[in-house]
Design an enzyme around this catalytic site. Structure first.
Site, PDB file in Angstrom:
ATOM      1  N   LYS A  45       0.854  -1.187   0.000  1.00 54.58           N
ATOM      2  CA  LYS A  45       0.000   0.000   0.000  1.00 54.58           C
ATOM      3  C   LYS A  45       0.883   1.227   0.000  1.00 54.58           C
ATOM      4  O   LYS A  45       2.032   1.181   0.444  1.00 54.58           O
ATOM      5  CB  LYS A  45      -0.895   0.019   1.238  1.00 54.58           C
ATOM      6  CG  LYS A  45      -2.163   0.845   1.073  1.00 54.58           C
ATOM      7  CD  LYS A  45      -3.212   0.130   0.226  1.00 54.58           C
ATOM      8  CE  LYS A  45      -4.484   0.940   0.093  1.00 54.58           C
ATOM      9  NZ  LYS A  45      -5.537   0.214  -0.615  1.00 54.58           N
ATOM     10  N   ASP A  91      -6.924   4.577  -5.102  1.00 52.51           N
ATOM     11  CA  ASP A  91      -7.533   4.437  -3.777  1.00 52.51           C
ATOM     12  C   ASP A  91      -8.241   5.763  -3.518  1.00 52.51           C
ATOM     13  O   ASP A  91      -8.465   6.537  -4.455  1.00 52.51           O
ATOM     14  CB  ASP A  91      -6.460   4.131  -2.716  1.00 52.51           C
ATOM     15  CG  ASP A  91      -7.066   3.624  -1.399  1.00 52.51           C
ATOM     16  OD1 ASP A  91      -7.159   4.434  -0.456  1.00 52.51           O
ATOM     17  OD2 ASP A  91      -7.459   2.449  -1.320  1.00 52.51           O
TER      18      ASP A  91
END
Length: 448
Positions: A126, A166
């Protein structure tokens, strides 16, 4: 002290001031306790859990860029490459003022198990930045994205680490990042997913997380003797996940009646008008107050402290699709009192631990985000496959594969919950099913 408790204490000690990461690790380790204790001697000797909760690599860097007034701005950039046991790192890039290392680590840790559940060969990672794209011009966003990828490009690649979008990172941002990556490396490869359709993107990627959430929810209900048709659904958020969850819910015959953004929330008893919602949020990039102004059946409520928003509305199913820890114990009590019988997470860890436990104690069907919102990363992996093969699949082909993946995920977590004596505990089922595959790969590859 048990091995699980030792490792959790170690995480808290070594990662101070990272509550979201502590929360994610605690939730996973608690539900894995039955598996760990059955293999404690071997796992302890190999320090398997210590390796699992420690990222393989953490990359922190500054991101300088120039705004439209000629002023230099500086943001923090992050990429946590958490676990590559089953494939290249895969996970989104979050652009939001709240981003810090602890949040990126929590998201990356969750991504390990989410990616494992898809059945596809992708590891967990991430990244992101505390940059806020809201209110910025296209030129300012481009300046930031180019600076961000100028540093990050050294650490990513189609077979190494494949970031995606995201919160705050949509098609515009991915396009700017991909263009700079290609310029710097001279490589036209599937290194970023969520790309535009004209340069390697996949049909159905925009819809994937929201659609996948509903495919899994529908299957969870069906396997528990329920039908999604004609059910009232409360949805939080008004971003990509929420919009397409609402759209697919309507296609399946349900009635979503709420959505929310950072300033307020909508209750529309007639059912959310998806076309209007898209116009307000995707085209105008405006606040939900504009939705209410254009639709007489809708009620708009400003967010205030102590306001429980969308969770105060009577509903059958709740789909939290906004951000972490948005649904707390008081919200859970309100939902149960109002007859809610199913909750599936569209965001990452949007439900607090005490709220999750309350749902489970009250026999509410509850599916964690690492399973129910895996449709986005699954379709990103399908985009990677198309890029590798130099092919472009139809929307129907991608959507069909997505539905199969989400249905299979539900059956994997359901089977794991049964196998380990925790029937319908889909949190434990998701963590166990995801963990076992990763642990097997880690053991096979030695101490690395």
């Amino acid at each position: 002290m048990s091995y699980v408790d030792e490792v959790y204490d170690l995480v808290v000690q070594k990662n101070p001031s990272q509550p979201e990461f502590h929360q994610a690790v605690k939730e996973v380790l608690e539900s894995l306790r039955v598996v760990i204790e059955a293999n404690e001697e071997k796992y302890r000797k190999d320090a398997l859990l210590e390796r699992l909760v420690t990222p393989e690599r953490q990359i922190l860097f500054r991101v300088p860029w120039v705004d439209d007034k000629g002023q230099v701005q500086v943001n923090n950039g992050f990429r946590v490459q958490f676990n590559s046991a089953i494939g290249p790192y895969k996970g989104g890039l979050r652009l939001h003022p709240s981003v810090n290392l602890g949040i990126i680590k929590f998201l990356g840790f969750e991504q390990i198990f989410k990616n494992s559940l898809t059945g596809l060969p992708i590891g967990g990672g991430k990244g992101g930045s505390d940059f806020d794209p809201k209110g910025k011009s296209d030129r300012e966003v481009m300046a930031f994205c180019q600076s961000f990828i100028t540093e990050l490009h050294k650490y990513i690649g189609a077979d190494t680490d494949v970031p995606a979008g995201d919160i705050g990172t949509g098609a515009r941002e991915i396009g700017f990042m991909y263009g700079q990556y290609k310029r710097l490396t001279g490589l036209y490869e599937g290194v970023l997913t969520g790309k535009g359709l004209s340069y390697g993107g996949s049909l159905a990627r925009t819809e994937a997380t929201g659609y996948g959430l509903l495919y899994l929810t529908e299957e969870m209900l069906r396997c528990n003797g329920r039908d999604i048709k004609n059910k009232i659904i409360a949805v939080s958020g008004a971003g990509n996940v929420a919009i397409y969850a609402i759209q697919k819910a309507q296609q399946l015959g349900a009635k979503p009646v709420t959505c929310s953004d950072s300033t307020g929330w909508i209750y529309d008893p007639a059912g959310i008008d998806v076309a209007l919602l898209k116009e307000v949020k995707e085209v105008k990039r405006a606040r939900l107050s504009e939705y209410a102004a254009a639709r007489s059946s809708a009620q708009y409520h400003e967010k205030t402290n102590g306001e429980h928003g969308v969770w105060s509305v009577k509903c059958d199913i709740a789909l939290p699709c906004a951000t972490q820890n948005e649904l707390d114990l008081e919200d859970a009590k309100a939902l149960v009192a109002n007859g809610c019988f199913a909750v599936a997470e569209g965001a990452n860890m949007p439900t607090t631990m005490d709220a999750t436990e309350y749902f489970q104690k009250n026999n509410v069907l509850f599916c964690p985000g690492k399973a129910s919102n895996a449709g986005g990363v699954a379709t990103s992996a399908l985009e990677m496959s198309q890029n590798s093969e130099r092919l472009s699949w139809t929307f129907k082909e991608v959507d069909s594969k997505l539905k199969d993946i989400m249905v299979n995920i539900f059956h994997s977590i359901d089977e794991a919950s049964r196998q380990y004596g925790m029937l319908r505990n889909y949190v434990a089922g998701a963590n166990i099913a995801g963990f076992l595959k990763v642990a097997e790969a880690m053991n096979a590859q030695g101490i690395v």
